[in-house]
Scaffold this motif. Structure first.
Motif, short mmCIF file in Angstrom:
data_model
loop_
_atom_site.label_atom_id
_atom_site.label_comp_id
_atom_site.label_asym_id
_atom_site.label_seq_id
_atom_site.Cartn_x
_atom_site.Cartn_y
_atom_site.Cartn_z
N SER B 44 0.80 -1.17 -0.03
CA SER B 44 -0.15 -0.03 0.05
C SER B 44 0.75 1.27 -0.24
N ASN B 45 2.06 1.32 0.62
CA ASN B 45 3.04 2.30 0.70
C ASN B 45 3.67 2.48 -0.52
N LEU B 46 4.08 1.28 -1.06
CA LEU B 46 4.67 1.58 -2.59
C LEU B 46 3.86 2.07 -3.58
N ALA B 47 2.45 1.81 -3.32
CA ALA B 47 1.35 2.22 -4.14
C ALA B 47 1.32 4.06 -3.97
N ILE B 48 1.52 4.08 -3.01
CA ILE B 48 1.39 5.84 -2.62
C ILE B 48 2.50 6.30 -3.09
N SER B 49 3.88 5.83 -3.06
CA SER B 49 5.07 6.35 -3.47
C SER B 49 4.95 6.63 -4.77
N LEU B 50 4.43 5.32 -5.53
CA LEU B 50 4.30 5.50 -7.26
C LEU B 50 3.51 6.77 -7.24
N ALA B 51 2.37 6.77 -6.76
CA ALA B 51 1.53 7.95 -7.09
C ALA B 51 1.85 9.19 -6.88
N ARG B 52 2.90 9.51 -5.93
CA ARG B 52 3.41 10.76 -5.56
C ARG B 52 4.45 10.96 -6.54
N SER B 53 4.85 9.97 -7.39
CA SER B 53 5.81 10.32 -8.61
C SER B 53 5.01 10.48 -9.74
N HIS B 275 17.16 -9.71 -6.32
CA HIS B 275 17.61 -8.38 -6.16
C HIS B 275 16.99 -7.94 -4.99
N TYR B 276 17.85 -7.54 -4.20
CA TYR B 276 17.55 -6.84 -2.69
C TYR B 276 17.35 -5.33 -2.82
N VAL B 277 16.12 -5.09 -2.95
CA VAL B 277 15.76 -3.55 -3.48
C VAL B 277 15.50 -2.65 -2.43
N GLY B 278 15.88 -2.98 -1.16
CA GLY B 278 15.81 -2.27 0.16
C GLY B 278 15.38 -2.91 1.28
N TYR B 279 15.29 -2.05 2.30
CA TYR B 279 14.89 -2.38 3.59
C TYR B 279 14.10 -1.40 4.27
N LEU B 280 13.21 -1.45 5.34
CA LEU B 280 12.37 -0.66 5.83
C LEU B 280 12.86 -0.78 7.41
N GLU B 281 13.16 0.35 8.11
CA GLU B 281 13.33 0.32 9.51
C GLU B 281 12.26 0.20 10.26
N TYR B 282 12.33 -0.53 11.63
CA TYR B 282 11.39 -0.90 12.43
C TYR B 282 11.15 0.90 12.83
N GLU B 308 12.55 5.72 2.51
CA GLU B 308 12.95 4.28 2.44
C GLU B 308 11.97 3.77 1.19
N PHE B 309 10.80 3.84 1.56
CA PHE B 309 9.50 3.41 0.50
C PHE B 309 9.79 4.14 -1.05
N ARG B 314 11.19 3.32 -6.40
CA ARG B 314 12.03 4.00 -7.56
C ARG B 314 12.99 2.84 -8.12
N LYS B 315 13.56 2.23 -7.41
CA LYS B 315 14.38 0.99 -7.76
C LYS B 315 13.32 0.07 -8.45
N LEU B 316 12.30 -0.20 -7.97
CA LEU B 316 11.58 -1.49 -8.64
C LEU B 316 10.86 -0.90 -9.93
N ASP B 317 10.60 0.40 -10.09
CA ASP B 317 10.02 1.07 -11.07
C ASP B 317 10.69 1.12 -12.31
N GLY B 318 12.18 1.57 -11.85
CA GLY B 318 13.13 1.97 -12.71
C GLY B 318 13.85 0.57 -13.31
N ASP B 319 13.73 -0.26 -12.51
CA ASP B 319 14.72 -1.69 -12.74
C ASP B 319 14.35 -2.27 -13.93
N GLU B 320 14.89 -2.14 -15.11
CA GLU B 320 14.56 -2.64 -16.25
C GLU B 320 15.73 -3.54 -16.72
N ARG B 321 16.53 -3.90 -15.69
CA ARG B 321 17.79 -4.70 -15.81
C ARG B 321 17.22 -6.25 -16.13
#
Lengths: 249, 331
Positions: B44-53, B275-282, B308-309, B314-321
């Motif tokens: 859900s927060n990834l969706a919001i991050s995408l929407a903000r971009s 691909h380890y695209v990131g971590y989310l802190e507690y 972090e989100f 951004r990594k997931l969206d831009g990762d066309e590797r």
């Protein structure tokens, strides 16, 4: 794990073939952390034997890639067509590890025992710290675990008068001790430990600190720390010109 | 409101495969095996991050039976849910779309759908996918439930960004590996059907002990070696499978490193390019936002998690590797 055995050393450590020594060291430390006994990421997937097999491969890869000469030889061999790139457990006697190599439980609690300033090879002591006869008569032991005794190499160690980094590395690998274990035990940075073994003096701090490092490493390896430190510092002095002394090599 | 509107079939469609038409959507799906690792929270927060971009995002809650994506998005339970679509009461998914606080984020809820996806006939799944792909959006984000049911795996596999949500706890890691392994074998089965490789897969499986097959990647190599010509096609297909790992609830540097270790093990053990695209802190802001039933990013915009989100999205969206998988190796 056939495919793992067919991977190149670079693939095993997950580094680029053009990786710097620092990158290789970083990758090695990460791999050790991943496949060490205490790794949470291993849970439920690899059994102990499989993880140790991987550790052996990883150590083998690092022992070659961290040594400029061996790495060049390895690269040259691999660049030849039709050459299968297979890590060999017999690439050197020093690269053969026992199953006890994995980082022991609670290794962070290890500390250098007090009052053992002058261990030397073959010198008996009651710490259980150096190689000694046991039920497994051909096995030596350190505080980190056991290793296969090689009487010829033991004799060679006794005869060593010079202790440059590669010699220290060879003895360390022979005794199945990893850089991680030394680093955890002595709190010396792995970067410095690796630089010592490469004779990469430019990466090391002031000599006064290096001497302290060497003393601690020698103790861990069961060597005469005074003799080893004197030898290493002499080599270091000869190879790194200081700003006030340009007589170095 | 509990209903049973579905044409319940006798057995789950474990041997049937969902058909995915060709499309140009970016589909992200989050799975991971274990419940409670934060899958709904993350997606859900990834969706919001995408929407903000500036992206148009549709989320769909396929955690049927335990759906609560609406809560993470700060919305009430929608009046219409997937039940209405599957029952035929609502033929179009467009009318199921519920608008969130962000104009370019909407979602389809599975709330109050009492049956699990296993009980839905394959035809309904195919119809759902066909309609999902027709929705007016750039990104389609799928929230999956816990467990490794074949339908869950199929939705995971249809994504071009299959995301594994995991926490540093052994229970989560264990279930994540089980999920990955299940997805991997499901993928092998899918390819097997596509390339008519069944006999090879079965042969390799039958000789598991004799052939020294210990790991999924061993199996892949064995399949490839048993029939080099078909094996090459098999390897080409299996190498397309990539995973994206997110470590949630990270408290220490070691927790961050555990993500690297899991990635390395997935590469070496499964032979899957991970691909380890990131971590989310507690962050205490998480439970506070959830208790308020508000999206974290909107409720606590200064939380480090927001950055972090954004980075992960951004990594997931831009990762066309499409880096070469080590599965390509045939020696």
């Amino acid at each position: 794990m056939k495919d793992l055995h067919s991977q190149t050393y670079y693939e095993l450590l997950e580094v680029d073939p053009n990786a710097t020594q620092e990158e290789i060291l970083k990758a090695y430390n990460r791999a050790r952390a991943t496949y060490g006994n205490n790794s949470p990421a291993l849970y439920s997937l690899f059994n102990k034997e499989e993880a140790q097999e991987l550790l052996k491969l990883i150590d083998e890869a690092y022992s070659t890639l961290s040594n400029q000469f061996k790495r060049k030889q390895y690269d040259r061999r691999n660049s030849e067509p039709q050459t299968e790139i297979v890590p060999s457990s017999s690439i050197s006697p020093s690269a053969t590890f026992s199953d006890d190599l994995a980082i022991p439980q609670g290794h962070d609690d290890f500390a250098i025992p007090q009052g053992h300033d002058s261990f030397s090879v073959g010198q008996s002591n009651n710490s259980g710290y150096e190689s000694k006869g046991s039920a497994l008569s051909n096995m030596g032991s350190t505080k980190f675990g056991k290793y296969q005794l090689d009487t010829n190499f033991e004799e060679q160690i006794k005869d060593f008068t010079d202790f440059p980094g590669p010699v220290l590395q060879k003895i360390r690998l022979y005794k199945n001790i990893s850089l991680d274990q030394i680093s955890d035990s002595t709190k010396i940075s792995r970067t410095y430990l690796a630089a010592i073994e490469r004779d990469d003096f430019k990466c090391l701090p002031a000599p006064v600190f290096v001497r302290g490092f060497i003393v601690q490493v020698a103790k861990i390896l069961g060597l005469d720390s005074t003799k080893v430190a004197s030898s290493f510092m002499k080599i270091m002095k000869e190879n790194i010109p200081s700003s006030t002394n340009t007589t170095g090599a | 409101m509990l209903r049973s509107p579905f044409k319940v079939v006798g057995a789950p469609a474990s041997n049937q495969q969902i058909h995915v038409p060709s499309h140009d959507k970016k589909i992200w799906a989050i799975g991971g095996g274990k419940g409670g690792v934060g899958k709904s929270f993350i997606i859900s927060n990834l969706a919001i991050s995408l929407a903000r971009s500036g992206k148009r995002v549709v989320l769909i809650d396929l955690d049927l039976g335990s759906a609560n994506l609406h809560t993470c998005l700060g919305c009430d339970i929608p009046k219409q849910t997937l039940s209405d679509f599957f029952s035929g009461r609502t033929p179009s998914l467009n009318s199921l779309l519920t608008q969130t606080q962000l104009s370019n984020v909407s979602f389809i809820s599975g709330a109050n759908d009492s049956v699990v996806a296993a009980n839905i006939p394959i035809e309904d799944h195919n119809n759902l996918i066909k309609n999902l792909l027709a929705l007016p959006c750039d990104h389609l984000l799928i929230d999956l439930g816990a467990g490794t049911h074949s339908t869950t795996l199929d939705y995971f596999l249809l994504a071009n960004r299959p995301i594994i949500g995991v926490t540093p706890e052994p229970t989560s890691i264990e279930n994540a590996y089980r999920f990955i392994k299940s997805a991997f074998y499901r993928q092998i089965k899918n390819i097997e059907a596509k390339l008519n490789l069944k006999s090879i897969v079965d042969q390799a499986m039958d000789h598991k002990n004799n052939l020294g097959i210990k790991t999924p990647s061993d199996l892949v190599y064995k399949i490839a070696s048993l029939n080099p010509s078909m094996g090459a096609a098999f390897l080409a297909e299996i190498q397309k499978f990539q995973l994206y790992l997110i470590m949630n609830q990270v408290r220490t540097r070691n927790d961050v490193d555990t993500g690297h270790s899991v990635r390395s093990i997935c590469n070496k053990y499964f032979g899957i390019n991970t691909h380890y695209v990131g971590y989310l802190e507690y962050d205490n802001a998480v439970w506070q936002a959830i208790r308020k039933r508000k999206p974290l990013i909107l409720e606590y915009p200064y939380s480090t998690l927001v950055v972090e989100f954004a980075n992960i999205a951004r990594k997931l969206d831009g990762d066309e590797r499409s880096p070469q998988s080590n599965l390509l190796r045939t020696s």
